[in-house]
Structures are given as C-alpha cells and as structure tokens.
Write an enzyme that holds these catalytic residues in place. Structure first.
Site, PDB file in Angstrom:
ATOM      1  N   SER A  49       0.235  -7.838 -29.439  1.00 17.71           N
ATOM      2  CA  SER A  49       0.400  -6.386 -29.384  1.00 17.71           C
ATOM      3  C   SER A  49      -0.192  -5.697 -30.616  1.00 17.71           C
ATOM      4  O   SER A  49      -0.440  -4.490 -30.592  1.00 17.71           O
ATOM      5  CB  SER A  49       1.883  -6.012 -29.248  1.00 17.71           C
ATOM      6  OG  SER A  49       2.403  -6.462 -28.019  1.00 17.71           O
ATOM      7  N   GLY A 229       1.704  -6.071 -24.820  1.00 17.55           N
ATOM      8  CA  GLY A 229       0.288  -6.160 -25.119  1.00 17.55           C
ATOM      9  C   GLY A 229      -0.192  -4.967 -25.927  1.00 17.55           C
ATOM     10  O   GLY A 229       0.560  -4.019 -26.171  1.00 17.55           O
ATOM     11  N   GLY A 231      -3.042  -1.745 -27.066  1.00 15.98           N
ATOM     12  CA  GLY A 231      -3.861  -0.696 -26.473  1.00 15.98           C
ATOM     13  C   GLY A 231      -3.081   0.376 -25.742  1.00 15.98           C
ATOM     14  O   GLY A 231      -1.841   0.422 -25.762  1.00 15.98           O
ATOM     15  N   CYS A 257       7.898  -3.761 -23.241  1.00 20.37           N
ATOM     16  CA  CYS A 257       6.960  -3.056 -24.116  1.00 20.37           C
ATOM     17  C   CYS A 257       5.819  -2.430 -23.314  1.00 20.37           C
ATOM     18  O   CYS A 257       6.029  -1.463 -22.594  1.00 20.37           O
ATOM     19  CB  CYS A 257       6.471  -3.988 -25.222  1.00 20.37           C
ATOM     20  SG  CYS A 257       5.816  -3.101 -26.659  1.00 20.37           S
ATOM     21  N   LEU A 258       4.604  -2.964 -23.392  1.00 14.31           N
ATOM     22  CA  LEU A 258       3.522  -2.436 -22.566  1.00 14.31           C
ATOM     23  C   LEU A 258       3.886  -2.525 -21.088  1.00 14.31           C
ATOM     24  O   LEU A 258       3.565  -1.634 -20.295  1.00 14.31           O
ATOM     25  CB  LEU A 258       2.221  -3.203 -22.843  1.00 14.31           C
ATOM     26  CG  LEU A 258       0.992  -2.754 -22.055  1.00 14.31           C
ATOM     27  CD1 LEU A 258       0.542  -1.359 -22.476  1.00 14.31           C
ATOM     28  CD2 LEU A 258      -0.149  -3.752 -22.213  1.00 14.31           C
ATOM     29  N   GLN A 261       5.843   0.467 -20.157  1.00 13.50           N
ATOM     30  CA  GLN A 261       4.993   1.649 -19.985  1.00 13.50           C
ATOM     31  C   GLN A 261       4.233   1.589 -18.662  1.00 13.50           C
ATOM     32  O   GLN A 261       4.076   2.611 -17.975  1.00 13.50           O
ATOM     33  CB  GLN A 261       4.029   1.754 -21.168  1.00 13.50           C
ATOM     34  CG  GLN A 261       4.724   1.945 -22.505  1.00 13.50           C
ATOM     35  CD  GLN A 261       3.888   1.475 -23.684  1.00 13.50           C
ATOM     36  OE1 GLN A 261       2.685   1.232 -23.562  1.00 13.50           O
ATOM     37  NE2 GLN A 261       4.521   1.308 -24.843  1.00 13.50           N
ATOM     38  N   ASN A 299       7.791  -2.960 -31.392  1.00  9.11           N
ATOM     39  CA  ASN A 299       6.388  -2.889 -31.779  1.00  9.11           C
ATOM     40  C   ASN A 299       5.634  -2.107 -30.712  1.00  9.11           C
ATOM     41  O   ASN A 299       5.146  -2.674 -29.743  1.00  9.11           O
ATOM     42  CB  ASN A 299       5.792  -4.292 -31.923  1.00  9.11           C
ATOM     43  CG  ASN A 299       4.291  -4.251 -32.134  1.00  9.11           C
ATOM     44  OD1 ASN A 299       3.733  -3.224 -32.537  1.00  9.11           O
ATOM     45  ND2 ASN A 299       3.620  -5.346 -31.855  1.00  9.11           N
ATOM     46  N   GLY A 301       3.254   1.833 -29.997  1.00  6.16           N
ATOM     47  CA  GLY A 301       2.738   3.118 -30.449  1.00  6.16           C
ATOM     48  C   GLY A 301       2.624   4.129 -29.328  1.00  6.16           C
ATOM     49  O   GLY A 301       2.170   5.253 -29.553  1.00  6.16           O
ATOM     50  N   PHE A 302       3.021   3.705 -28.098  1.00  7.73           N
ATOM     51  CA  PHE A 302       3.026   4.599 -26.942  1.00  7.73           C
ATOM     52  C   PHE A 302       4.420   4.601 -26.336  1.00  7.73           C
ATOM     53  O   PHE A 302       5.213   3.680 -26.555  1.00  7.73           O
ATOM     54  CB  PHE A 302       2.000   4.148 -25.897  1.00  7.73           C
ATOM     55  CG  PHE A 302       0.571   4.276 -26.341  1.00  7.73           C
ATOM     56  CD1 PHE A 302      -0.183   5.392 -26.005  1.00  7.73           C
ATOM     57  CD2 PHE A 302      -0.028   3.284 -27.110  1.00  7.73           C
ATOM     58  CE1 PHE A 302      -1.500   5.519 -26.417  1.00  7.73           C
ATOM     59  CE2 PHE A 302      -1.344   3.395 -27.528  1.00  7.73           C
ATOM     60  CZ  PHE A 302      -2.081   4.523 -27.191  1.00  7.73           C
ATOM     61  N   HIS A 343      11.679  -5.440 -27.748  1.00  4.99           N
ATOM     62  CA  HIS A 343      11.446  -6.869 -27.506  1.00  4.99           C
ATOM     63  C   HIS A 343      12.758  -7.653 -27.524  1.00  4.99           C
ATOM     64  O   HIS A 343      13.236  -8.043 -28.582  1.00  4.99           O
ATOM     65  CB  HIS A 343      10.497  -7.428 -28.571  1.00  4.99           C
ATOM     66  CG  HIS A 343       9.066  -7.093 -28.342  1.00  4.99           C
ATOM     67  ND1 HIS A 343       8.190  -7.941 -27.701  1.00  4.99           N
ATOM     68  CD2 HIS A 343       8.357  -5.973 -28.624  1.00  4.99           C
ATOM     69  CE1 HIS A 343       6.990  -7.370 -27.616  1.00  4.99           C
ATOM     70  NE2 HIS A 343       7.076  -6.171 -28.173  1.00  4.99           N
ATOM     71  N   GLU A 345      13.284 -10.701 -26.687  1.00  3.39           N
ATOM     72  CA  GLU A 345      13.125 -12.069 -27.192  1.00  3.39           C
ATOM     73  C   GLU A 345      13.272 -12.096 -28.705  1.00  3.39           C
ATOM     74  O   GLU A 345      13.654 -13.121 -29.284  1.00  3.39           O
ATOM     75  CB  GLU A 345      11.775 -12.647 -26.766  1.00  3.39           C
ATOM     76  CG  GLU A 345      10.593 -12.258 -27.612  1.00  3.39           C
ATOM     77  CD  GLU A 345      10.122 -10.826 -27.409  1.00  3.39           C
ATOM     78  OE1 GLU A 345       9.264 -10.360 -28.170  1.00  3.39           O
ATOM     79  OE2 GLU A 345      10.619 -10.157 -26.475  1.00  3.39           O
TER      80      GLU A 345
END
Length: 366
Positions: A49, A229, A231, A257-258, A261, A299, A301-302, A343, A345
C-alpha cells in the site's frame, strides 16, 4: 561508523530539509506521508500500500532492532520509495536479526535521509497536506533537484495495483482440511492478511488484480476477499466492475482498506483524496454495532464519501474514526458484504480488530 554523506529532502512547495544519507546513495521521489507507529518499520516498508510513497517515521529511533527476512516482511520486497527519520541506527541489538536496516536498504536500492526534524516536517504536512517530495544524496542543489521533483507523478488518479500485484495466481492454505474456498483479489495484499484467513479454515486462491470475473468464478469459490493496495481507487474501473459482479452472486465478501473503497465505489459511493491520510498503529475507531472502541492500524490516503452513504438505501456505516469522523467501515444491507478502512490483521499494530476475520467466516456458516 565513519562519516556520512549529506542528503537533501525537498517538498514540492519548496520546503527543504537537510540531513544525512542512509540506504543507497541516489535520488528517489514520491508522495510524502508520515506513520505514527512506534515499531514494525520492516512491515511498513514492505506493505504494498506504500508503493510510490516516501515514509516519514515519527518514532525517533529507526533501525535499532535490524530486520528479519522471514517473519516480518509483508511482501517479497520493500515497496516504499524512500524513508525519512530523525535518528537512524546502522547497528542493531536483536540477536535474531538477519542484518541491519542499512544493509536492507542498500540491497533494495532505497534512498533515505536521517537527522531531520521530523516533528517539524509532520506538522508541515498536517497543515499543508500530502504532496510530492524527493530525497537525494547526490544532488544537493535545491533548484536542480526541483526539476527532478516535477517529474514525479501525482498520486491522485494513479493506478498502481496492477503494478504491485502477483503476476500469476497462487494458493495459500491446506485444501485437504480447509472448510471454505476464498477468491482473493490481489490489489497489493499483505502476507499477514492471507495468514489470518488460512488460520480460520480458508483455502485461498490469490488472483492478479485484472483477473476477469469469469476466470475467478471458474474456480467455484465460496466467497471473495478484496485486498488493500496503493493508488487511487477511482482509477480502477476494472476492479469496481469485478466487485459489482461478485456482489450479484450473493456470496460473502470482505474488503480491507483499498478493498473497502472499491466496495464503496461498486455500491455507487464515491471516494476522495484525504488532506494527509491516516497512517499508524494507534487510531481510535468506534464500532457502531457493538458500541466498543478499537485501537487500529491504518494506512490510507483516500476515503469513502460520508454524505453519499447516508443517502444510500442499501449501505450503512459500521465503524467511524474518532479523530476526524471519517468512515472506517460499511456493510451492505442487501448482500453478505462488508469492509473496513483500517487493517484488522494489524501487522504491525494492536489486535483489537482481528474479530473481523471471524465475522467473515461466520457469513459462510450462516
């Protein structure tokens, strides 16, 4: 230890900080962000990530316990673009370490800078927001280095999952004793996530990011896991479409996380780039379903849009960040699907939220 070469950290707004070189002598750029964790630096550096980012460690001492290759890597290589810290240790005290962090960076070609006032730097990023930056231990002229910085791509709109994901599908777990078959979409997955799934009786097939829906379904999975992940999630129409097709099967689905989203985007909820994101091991999150607070590892940023969730008839908020009220978890009312922004985990981090993997398995039992 001998003398060290000087190094320069330059931000795109012109802020310049000088320090000492660590890792490889060279020049590397990326989006600058900070992590508030006090331990677990190797897990952070190998988390996919962080691909394309320069990590500022707010903990004052980095490198003091060395690195272990087998037990503390979250992927097959370091994924960060560079590292910034205050005090960097080229020696280590842990007897079980394989070698020093300096050696680890040198072997991986990672450029870094130490002896920087990281508190000043973090306050600047918190006030101005994340931005691109560049570290160099070979170009010490600010004007010259700024020309190189202008060539670093912006994270907003950048698709990176297909770059860091596996190129070939592979299996995790013991098929002979596993109770459930999980199709894992690798958008930059961490090893510890797969371990948490296999420990709960899951046999996982990990697919490359752009694997078509039909190819995944040919394996006849019992459910789906959507990974973390790097981006911008909005730049991944292929993943959004695949998750929409997964939802139509009415099989259990869990995203982290990703993956959280992407579940939001697949449900018609937009995402946005945060001012400076959440990265660390100490973020408080409230679980609306239990009323309890969890200390979480984060972790990202979106984030997903809270206003659009409130207006959505089939999506409800399950978790919220107690620092800034951003959305940390959602679930579909009409489908056996849920996700969290953080996260569970927690590698590294507290294990308050590992119950979410148990919740995933209970969807199969139901």
């Amino acid at each position: 230890m001998g003398s060290q070469q000087p190094a320069l950290l330059l931000l795109e707004d012109g802020t310049a900080l000088r320090g000492l070189a660590l890792g490889k002598i060279g020049t590397m750029g990326g989006e600058i962000c900070f992590n508030t964790g006090m331990t677990g630096y190797q897990e952070i550096y190998t988390d996919p990530s962080y691909f394309g980012q320069i990590v500022v460690n707010t903990n004052s001492h980095i490198g003091n316990y060395g690195v272990q290759l087998e037990s503390e890597e979250e992927s097959n290589s370091i994924k960060i673009s560079g590292m910034v810290c205050n005090t960097f240790s080229r020696i280590y005290s842990r007897k079980t370490a394989d070698f020093s962090l300096q050696t680890y960076f040198e072997r991986s070609g990672i450029v870094g800078i130490s002896d920087v006032d990281t508190r000043q730097l973090v306050r600047h990023v918190r006030q101005k927001g994340v931005m691109n930056a560049i570290i160099s231990s070979e170009i010490l002229d600010e004007n010259q280095l700024m020309q190189h910085l202008k060539e670093v791509p912006n994270m907003d709109g950048l698709e990176l999952s297909s770059v860091v994901c596996t190129k070939e599908a592979y299996f995790m777990g013991d098929e002979a004793i596993a109770q459930y078959r999980i199709a894992v979409m690798d958008y930059g997955i961490k090893k510890s996530i797969l371990l948490n799934l296999t420990q709960r009786g899951c046999y996982c097939k990990v697919f490359p990011a752009k694997t078509p829906f039909e190819e995944v379904m040919a394996w006849n999975p019992d459910g789906f896991f959507i990974s973390n992940g790097p981006g911008d999630p909005a730049s991944m129409p292929y993943a959004i479409q695949t998750v929409q097709q997964f939802l139509e099967t009415n099989k259990p689905l869990f995203g982290i996380c990703l993956g959280h989203q992407i579940l939001g985007l697949a449900s018609g909820i937009s995402t946005y780039k945060m001012h400076h994101g959440h990265r660390g091991l100490n973020h408080p999150v409230k679980n609306y379903l239990t009323g309890m607070c969890e200390v979480t590892s984060q972790n990202h940023g979106f984030a997903v849009s809270p206003d659009e969730i409130e207006a959505h008839p089939d999506v409800e908020v399950t978790h919220i960040n107690l620092n800034d009220k951003t959305i940390e978890g959602i679930r579909r009312k009409d489908k056996p699907a849920f996700s969290v922004q953080y996260h569970p985990e927690a590698s590294p981090g507290p294990h308050d939220s590992r119950y979410l993997f148990d919740s995933f398995v209970k969807l199969f039992e139901a």
